[in-house]
Design a protein around this motif. Structure first.
Motif, PDB file in Angstrom:
ATOM      1  N   UNK A 161       0.762  -1.238   0.000  1.00 21.93           N
ATOM      2  CA  UNK A 161       0.000   0.000   0.000  1.00 21.93           C
ATOM      3  C   UNK A 161       0.792   1.286   0.000  1.00 21.93           C
ATOM      4  N   UNK A 162       0.029   2.396   0.060  1.00 19.35           N
ATOM      5  CA  UNK A 162       0.604   3.729  -0.066  1.00 19.35           C
ATOM      6  C   UNK A 162       1.608   4.020   1.048  1.00 19.35           C
ATOM      7  N   UNK A 163       1.387   3.453   2.229  1.00 21.79           N
ATOM      8  CA  UNK A 163       2.315   3.650   3.344  1.00 21.79           C
ATOM      9  C   UNK A 163       3.208   2.426   3.516  1.00 21.79           C
ATOM     10  N   UNK A 164       3.656   1.877   2.406  1.00 22.92           N
ATOM     11  CA  UNK A 164       4.427   0.640   2.377  1.00 22.92           C
ATOM     12  C   UNK A 164       5.617   0.647   3.341  1.00 22.92           C
ATOM     13  N   UNK A 165       5.634  -0.344   4.232  1.00 25.76           N
ATOM     14  CA  UNK A 165       6.758  -0.494   5.157  1.00 25.76           C
ATOM     15  C   UNK A 165       7.992  -1.007   4.438  1.00 25.76           C
ATOM     16  N   UNK A 166       7.785  -1.814   3.398  1.00 29.14           N
ATOM     17  CA  UNK A 166       8.935  -2.323   2.635  1.00 29.14           C
ATOM     18  C   UNK A 166       9.586  -1.190   1.853  1.00 29.14           C
ATOM     19  N   UNK A 167       8.786  -0.366   1.198  1.00 26.54           N
ATOM     20  CA  UNK A 167       9.339   0.768   0.447  1.00 26.54           C
ATOM     21  C   UNK A 167      10.138   1.674   1.372  1.00 26.54           C
ATOM     22  N   UNK A 168       9.705   1.808   2.616  1.00 25.34           N
ATOM     23  CA  UNK A 168      10.388   2.692   3.575  1.00 25.34           C
ATOM     24  C   UNK A 168      11.814   2.218   3.850  1.00 25.34           C
ATOM     25  N   UNK A 169      12.074   0.938   3.673  1.00 25.35           N
ATOM     26  CA  UNK A 169      13.443   0.421   3.839  1.00 25.35           C
ATOM     27  C   UNK A 169      14.386   1.093   2.846  1.00 25.35           C
ATOM     28  N   UNK A 170      13.906   1.312   1.640  1.00 26.13           N
ATOM     29  CA  UNK A 170      14.741   1.858   0.567  1.00 26.13           C
ATOM     30  C   UNK A 170      14.613   3.369   0.426  1.00 26.13           C
ATOM     31  N   UNK A 171      13.512   3.926   0.913  1.00 26.02           N
ATOM     32  CA  UNK A 171      13.282   5.377   0.874  1.00 26.02           C
ATOM     33  C   UNK A 171      12.846   5.828   2.274  1.00 26.02           C
TER      34      UNK A 171
END
Length: 419
Positions: A167-177
């Motif tokens: 989703x929009x608040x992706x925890x996985x994406x936060x690892x990279x950004x």
């Protein structure tokens, strides 16, 4: 604590993640889904399934179930904030597409996908109560760490590929950004569902007004719910204000916040204040997206759907793009099932989908479908008109609509050519 293994791990069991799981299963590729919530429920409000999204669902054998659970749209109609007609066009099959355009409760759409995934993959491969905590990646794979709802560690999952569809608040994406924030541009929204008799044709998708002075999107999502012709009507209210703070994702919407914005919207074809006031409940959200990013794939991890390209909820395109992502990625992963390089499959998927979705994200900001209303407001300086033909031609308005369909991937010519 015993480590478990999963060939392909899908983090997030939303529309995109479930579609990917179903596509992979159909292609003989083993995968597992890890969803954060403990119990999947039919929550949310309405969603429109556009013809290109229906094409993806049809490929999964789910189009008939979706159509049966919703309402097929007949037309899309545009009005200014005085209730004056601007433009209309036929939609879905009525416009010549092979598949319909359907309004449906988001929770029902999700449940159709969820039930199909559990039935086809097996309940042992579709997991709930798994909140992503962290990951460790090496040359041979990825170790995923999850917690339960109470924050207790769950057994680690060792996998060959990770697809983040959380989703929009992706925890996985936060690892990279890690320092990224959602982009809020002063537009707040309220969403509700109201039980009432059909509006216009009973199959009309209506856009009324424009962002600067208030906009409503209204369409039915369930028919004859009481045996007496009553429909469940989905509505979205939007307004952009200078120096406005964003609505709270986690707070129930309040009638006193939204109703005054539309108190004078009483037309001969619809009483908007009454529609809002009689809602079963109201939810509030900020209208946000994120700036397109230069990279989705990091080693054995890639992003999908809102985790990859969160966009303004305009034009009913977020879920459609996630569904196209899912089929594209499944095709690439399946092509490498016989020992090929799956990392390269992730890069090929990104090479196809990232440029296309970037265009949709940016177009949803600048010239979304309701740009028709925005354009008319500009030309009339927000005032009533005698007749729309005095302001702008229907051909010019149709061109605005057609241009958006081409960018979003559901022009009539493109879809019918591919069917």
């Amino acid at each position: 604590m015993t480590e478990r293994t999963a060939d392909i791990a899908i983090v997030g069991g939303g529309i995109g993640g479930l579609a990917l799981a179903l596509h992979l299963h159909h292609r003989g590729v083993v995968c597992e889904v890890f969803e954060a919530v403990q119990q999947v429920q039919e929550i949310g409000v309405g969603i429109t399934v556009l013809p290109h999204a229906m094409r993806e669902l049809a490929a999964l054998g789910l189009a008939e179930a979706v159509e049966a659970a919703g309402i097929e749209n007949y037309e899309s109609v545009f009005y200014n904030r005085y209730g004056q007609f601007i433009y209309s066009e036929l939609r879905g099959r009525h416009a010549g597409y092979a598949l319909p355009e359907v309004g449906i409760h988001r929770g029902k759409l999700h449940k159709i996908l969820w039930d199909a995934a559990v039935q086809r993959l097996g309940s042992d491969r579709v997991h709930t109560g798994h909140r992503f905590a962290s990951m460790q990646q090496d040359d041979n794979g990825v170790t995923l760490l999850f917690t339960d709802a109470q924050g207790q560690a769950l057994p680690a999952v060792r996998c060959g590929v990770v697809v983040a569809s959380d989703g929009v608040n992706s925890a996985v994406r936060r690892v990279f950004y890690p320092n990224e924030k959602v982009a809020f541009n002063g537009i707040n929204t309220w969403r509700g569902v109201t039980r009432r008799k059909p509006i216009l044709t009973g199959k009309s998708y209506m856009r009324v007004g424009s962002i600067d002075t208030g906009k409503m999107v209204i369409y039915p999502i369930a028919d004859n719910i009481d045996g007496q012709g009553t429909q469940l009507i989905n509505w979205v209210a939007e307004i952009g204000l200078q120096n406005e703070s964003p609505n709270d994702w986690n707070r129930q919407g309040r009638l006193e916040d939204v109703l005054p914005l539309f108190k004078d919207w009483t037309f001969d074809w619809l009483n908007v204040p009454e529609l809002i006031a009689k809602a079963d409940s109201i939810l509030e959200y900020p209208m946000v997206d994120k700036d397109p990013i230069p990279q989705w794939t990091f080693g054995r991890v890639t992003l999908l759907g809102d985790a990859a390209h969160p966009m303004y909820p305009r034009g009913s395109n977020g879920s459609a793009q996630a569904l196209v992502d899912a089929r594209t990625l499944a095709d690439e992963l399946a092509s490498n099932v016989a020992g090929g390089d799956r990392v390269q499959a992730l890069h090929r998927y990104e090479a196809v989908r990232r440029p296309l979705t970037t265009k949709v994200v940016l177009t949803n900001r600048s010239t979304p479908p309701d740009f028709i209303n925005i354009k008319v407001d500009e030309l009339t300086q927000g005032k009533p008109f005698r007749h729309i033909d005095d302001v702008i031609s229907q051909a010019e308005l149709r061109q605005i609509s057609d241009d958006y369909k081409k960018i979003a991937g559901f022009s009539l010519e493109a879809l019918n050519r591919n069917d």
